[in-house]
Design an enzyme around this catalytic site. Structure first.
Site, mmCIF file in Angstrom:
data_model
loop_
_atom_site.group_PDB
_atom_site.id
_atom_site.type_symbol
_atom_site.label_atom_id
_atom_site.label_comp_id
_atom_site.label_asym_id
_atom_site.label_seq_id
_atom_site.Cartn_x
_atom_site.Cartn_y
_atom_site.Cartn_z
ATOM 1 N N GLN A 159 1.019 -1.157 0.150
ATOM 2 C CA GLN A 159 -0.114 -0.187 -0.002
ATOM 3 C C GLN A 159 0.900 1.252 0.017
ATOM 4 O OE1 GLN A 159 -2.793 0.474 3.397
ATOM 5 N NE2 GLN A 159 -4.032 1.990 1.926
ATOM 6 N N ASP A 197 10.265 -19.510 7.629
ATOM 7 C CA ASP A 197 9.840 -18.049 7.767
ATOM 8 C C ASP A 197 7.945 -18.574 7.714
ATOM 9 O OD1 ASP A 197 8.916 -15.758 7.560
ATOM 10 O OD2 ASP A 197 10.141 -15.054 5.915
ATOM 11 N N ASP A 209 9.234 -11.350 1.268
ATOM 12 C CA ASP A 209 10.586 -11.614 0.767
ATOM 13 C C ASP A 209 11.067 -10.195 -0.016
ATOM 14 O OD1 ASP A 209 10.486 -14.178 1.474
ATOM 15 O OD2 ASP A 209 9.982 -14.953 -0.806
ATOM 16 N N ASP A 240 17.180 -12.401 -4.241
ATOM 17 C CA ASP A 240 18.020 -11.254 -3.621
ATOM 18 C C ASP A 240 17.560 -10.048 -3.537
ATOM 19 O OD1 ASP A 240 20.190 -9.772 -2.651
ATOM 20 O OD2 ASP A 240 21.709 -10.507 -4.097
#
Ligand code: CA
Length: 296
Positions: free
Chosen positions: A84, A220, A265, A279
Site C-alpha cells: 500500500q 519463515d 521476501d 536477492d
C-alpha cells in the site's frame, strides 16, 4: 565506500498496510537501508497510518516530505513504496509532482489485491467474521504502535474499513480514476516512463513452488501465509506473491514482475529469510544506481 547508490535526491521508503519503521529493534526494510547507505544514498524510512485509506496516508506522507526537504535541503525526493506504500507514494506524487522525482512501486497493488476482494466477500464488515477480523486488526495495530521505536511523530489515526477499501479492486479502481499517473493503458502492459516530470517504476515477485518455498523460507511463517492467501486469487491464479498479482503490480517502467519472492521476501522479510535464488536487497541497490544514472 562505493557511491553507486548516491542518488541526487533522498530515497524515502514508504511501508505498506500494518507497516512500521522499526518494531523494538527489528526494521521493516531489513538490511535494505544499510545496503543503500553503504552505496552512498541518503535514505529515510517514514511511517504513515498503518491502517487507513491511501488518501489519509498520502496526506501524512506529503507532510513528512515537507519536513525531509527542510531537513536535507533537497529539492525533491525519490519515493519507494512497498504494497500500500506504493499507492501512498502515487497519491503524494499526483498531488505534488513538483516535490517528487520518482515513484517506485515494490509489489504494489496498483490495480487492487484479490486477497482484499476475497476478504470483502467472505468477511463483510457487518458479519460476525468481519467483526472478528476487524477486532484482530485493531489489536495488531495497537500492539505494533506500542512496539514501534522508529517513529516519533503524533499518534496516527486508524480506519480499518477505509484501509480495506483502499486495497480492493473496486477501491483501487476509484483511486486510479483520480490518480492515474504511471498506470499502463492495457492490462499487463507497461505504464509511461514519466508523467508530469515524475518517473514511474515498478517491480514485483510471484510464488514459485520449488524456489520461493525453499531456502530460508522453510523457516519463515510469512511464506506459509502467502501460500495460503494465494488460494484466494482467481484472475491472477498462480501469478501472485500471495497478496498482490503480477499484472496488478504494474506501474511505469516494469523492471521485473516475476522475481521468485513472496510479498514479504521482496522487502527481505522476515530477518532476511527468503527463498532460493532471491536477492531482494540487490534489487534496491540496483535501482538506486538506476535512479542515479537517470539524474534522480
Ligand atoms: Ca521470507
Amino acid at each position: 565506500m562505493s557511491q553507486g547508490s548516491a542518488t541526487r535526491y533522498p530515497l524515502v521508503l514508504v511501508p505498506g498496510m500494518l507497516g512500521f519503521i522499526r518494531l523494538v529493534l527489528y526494521p521493516y526494510w531489513y538490511g535494505i537501508i544499510a545496503a543503500l547507505r553503504r552505496g552512498g544514498a541518503t535514505v529515510i524510512a517514514v511511517q504513515v497510518s498503518p491502517l487507513n485509506s491511501t488518501e489519509v496516508r498520502g496526506e501524512q506522507l506529503l507532510a513528512r516530505i515537507d519536513e525531509i526537504l527542510r531537513e536535507t535541503g533537497a529539492g525533491k525526493v525519490n519515493l519507494i513504496g512497498h504494497s500500500q506504500g506504493s499507492l501512498t507514494a502515487r497519491y503524494a506524487a499526483a498531488r505534488r509532482p513538483d516535490l517528487v522525482a520518482s515513484v517506485t512501486s515494490v509489489a504494489g497493488p496498483n490495480h487492487g489485491s484479490e486477497l482484499a476482494d476475497y476478504l470483502a466477500l467472505h468477511y463483510p464488515a457487518d458479519s460476525a467474521r468481519g467483526r472478528i477480523l476487524e477486532a484482530l486488526l485493531r489489536f495488531v495495530g495497537w500492539l505494533m504502535a506500542l512496539l514501534e521505536t522508529g517513529y516519533h511523530g503524533p499518534k496516527l489515526p486508524v480506519d480499518i474499513h477505509a484501509s480495506h477499501h483502499s486495497l480492493t479492486t473496486a477501491g483501487v479502481a476509484l483511486f486510479n480514476q483520480r490518480y492515474p499517473q504511471g498506470l499502463p493503458e492495457t492490462w499487463g502492459g507497461q505504464g509511461p516512463e514519466e508523467v508530469g516530470g515524475v518517473r514511474y517504476y515498478s517491480w514485483s515477485g510471484t510464488l514459485q513452488p520449488g524456489k520461493t518455498d525453499r531456502g530460508g523460507n522453510r523457516f519463515d511463517g510469512t511464506n506459509r501465509s502467502c501460500r495460503l492467501f494465494a488460494a484466494t486469487f482467481v484472475r491472477e491464479r498462480g501469478q501472485c506473491d500471495g497478496m498482490v498479482g503480477r499484472y496488478s503490480s504494474h506501474l511505469g517502467t516494469v523492471i521485473g514482475d516475476d522475481y521468485p519472492m513472496d510479498h514479504f521476501d521482496i522487502v527481505n522479510q522476515s530477518l532476511g529469510l527468503v527463498g532460493e535464488g532471491a536477492d531482494p536487497v540487490r534489487l534496491f541497490v540496483e535501482h538506486a544506481a538506476r535512479l542515479k544514472v537517470a539524474g534522480l
